[in-house]
Scaffold this motif. Structure first.
Motif, PDB file in Angstrom:
ATOM      1  N   THR A  90     -43.357  -8.547 -18.620  1.00 37.68           N
ATOM      2  CA  THR A  90     -43.320  -7.356 -17.770  1.00 37.68           C
ATOM      3  C   THR A  90     -44.736  -6.872 -17.482  1.00 37.68           C
ATOM      4  OG1 THR A  90     -41.185  -6.691 -18.673  1.00 37.68           O
ATOM      5  CG2 THR A  90     -42.496  -4.983 -17.584  1.00 37.68           C
ATOM      6  N   TYR A  94     -47.141  -3.895 -16.510  1.00 39.76           N
ATOM      7  CA  TYR A  94     -47.182  -2.440 -16.565  1.00 39.76           C
ATOM      8  C   TYR A  94     -48.305  -1.919 -15.675  1.00 39.76           C
ATOM      9  CZ  TYR A  94     -44.265  -3.267 -20.652  1.00 39.76           C
ATOM     10  OH  TYR A  94     -43.268  -3.685 -21.491  1.00 39.76           O
ATOM     11  N   GLN A 140     -36.662   5.661  -4.969  1.00 40.49           N
ATOM     12  CA  GLN A 140     -37.691   4.687  -5.332  1.00 40.49           C
ATOM     13  C   GLN A 140     -38.978   5.056  -4.608  1.00 40.49           C
ATOM     14  OE1 GLN A 140     -36.472   0.636  -4.800  1.00 40.49           O
ATOM     15  NE2 GLN A 140     -38.249  -0.213  -5.859  1.00 40.49           N
ATOM     16  N   ARG A 149     -39.981  -8.665  -8.230  1.00 37.84           N
ATOM     17  CA  ARG A 149     -40.080  -8.179  -9.613  1.00 37.84           C
ATOM     18  C   ARG A 149     -41.484  -7.672  -9.925  1.00 37.84           C
ATOM     19  NH1 ARG A 149     -41.038 -10.824 -14.800  1.00 37.84           N
ATOM     20  NH2 ARG A 149     -40.011  -9.630 -16.462  1.00 37.84           N
ATOM     21  N   ASP A 163     -42.162  -4.310  -8.346  1.00 40.82           N
ATOM     22  CA  ASP A 163     -41.134  -3.296  -8.607  1.00 40.82           C
ATOM     23  C   ASP A 163     -40.326  -2.965  -7.359  1.00 40.82           C
ATOM     24  OD1 ASP A 163     -41.728  -2.997 -11.340  1.00 40.82           O
ATOM     25  OD2 ASP A 163     -43.377  -1.627 -10.880  1.00 40.82           O
TER      26      ASP A 163
END
Length: 368
Positions: A121, A123, A195, A258, A261
């Motif tokens: 992931t 960040y 979003q 992905r 985001d």
């Protein structure tokens, strides 16, 4: 962040940790060198532009690997300077240099894979731009004074670190307030507010870019602190998601979806699909936009992606940035640059500012 900032941060952290245990120049030198090492992964070519993007800030920015890498680095530096008796202190200093490099990168929007090998992931808080003088200058000043004043300059170096850290705190707080205001403005405009991306404009945290996405469109607006609470005006653009059917089996689309985001855009250009990460840039110029080529039959190997992203040159972008920072209601930069340039003028006449000659801002775009 940029290499100069990471060098300054590494030097400042190393000087602060080593203190009077070694010469200031040694601590600054090795802190600066080690502070730039993680970004050398950008030199690795994975054979595909999208892979080069998503695999940057990976293992070299992972906190677990920093613990391991600090051991040989500390031993080598301590042995080189005949300070093997305090290699543990060098380990602490260089470990913190590596860790702060990765944590600072996580304050940008790009994405940093801090927890490899446990998760990939990425960040990204997105509260500071990749280059921000307000963060970098206190570090440079503190390290410079520490080198000039030797041991008596350690306090100046600590103050520089404190000032830069407080600025990061300010950026997070400012981002939170703008996000709240952006959701209110989106709701008032009848646009989706679920979003939402809020990132600073280049070089400053006094102007923020806001992007909201839904299934078919993305909506872009700006808020400056000089706007004094004025509602954000948004323009809406198609995301091109109808192209997903022709590229259902292409691995790069879910990969970028992905990594970004969900903030991505598709568009057809001469029969080929271009895929853009909406987080870095502004309409219509995005740093990370890729040509995926023409559609391929299911089961066939797609061609390597080619990066086609563009940056706005400073000569065009800085006048717009300055005007918008002052709270002026100017059209988006993309609209300003799309206007035809004025024709030849007499030598005695000065060329107009592109902001001053821009057309009035059209009414905000809304979905039907």
């Amino acid at each position: 962040m940029d290499s100069l900032t990471q060098l300054a941060l590494g030097a400042a952290v190393s000087v602060a940790v080593m203190g009077r245990r070694t010469a200031v120049w040694k601590a600054a030198l090795w802190g600066g060198v080690v502070g730039t090492l993680p970004d050398l992964d950008a030199l690795i070519d994975h054979g595909d532009a999208v892979l080069n993007m998503v695999r940057h800030r990976a293992e070299t920015h992972a906190l677990f690997y920093h613990v391991l890498a600090a051991f040989p680095l500390a031993w080598g530096v301590a042995w080189l300077h005949g300070e093997r008796h305090q290699w543990r202190r060098w380990w602490l200093a260089l470990w913190l240099v590596l860790v702060t490099h990765a944590l600072l990168d996580a304050f940008t929007v790009y994405g940093t894979q801090l927890l490899l090998p446990f998760t990939d992931t990425a960040y990204g808080i997105g509260s500071v731009f990749i280059i921000d003088p307000a963060y970098t200058l206190p570090l440079l000043l503190g390290v410079g004074l520490a080198l000039a004043w030797k041991r008596s300059g350690l306090r100046a170096n600590a103050l520089g670190l404190l000032a830069s850290t407080l600025y990061l705190g300010w950026s997070v707080g400012a981002q939170g307030w703008v996000t709240h205001h952006a959701r209110q403005s989106l709701a008032a405009s009848g646009l989706p507010a679920e979003q939402v991306l809020v990132t600073p404009a280049p070089l400053t945290t006094l102007l923020w870019r806001v992007v909201s996405v839904d299934d078919t469109h993305y909506h872009e607006g700006y808020y400056a602190w000089a706007d004094r609470g004025r509602a954000i005006q948004f323009r809406s653009y198609p995301r091109g998601t109808e192209a997903l059917g022709a590229y259902a089996s292409h691995p790069h689309i879910p990969r970028i979806a992905r990594f970004s985001d969900g903030f991505y855009r598709l568009r057809w250009v001469d029969g080929e699909l271009w895929l853009a990460d909406l987080r870095m840039g502004q309409e219509p110029y995005y740093v990370f936009e890729f040509n995926l080529g023409p559609p391929v039959p299911p089961g066939s190997e797609p061609s390597a992606a080619v990066r086609v992203g563009q940056r706005v040159d400073s000569a065009s972008g800085l006048p717009w940035l300055w005007a918008r920072l002052q709270g002026q209601e100017v059209p988006p930069l993309g609209e300003v640059l799309a206007q035809p340039r004025p024709g030849p003028r007499p030598p005695s006449a000065s060329m107009p500012n592109p902001i001053e000659t821009s057309l009035p801002s059209p009414s905000p775009a809304r979905l039907p």
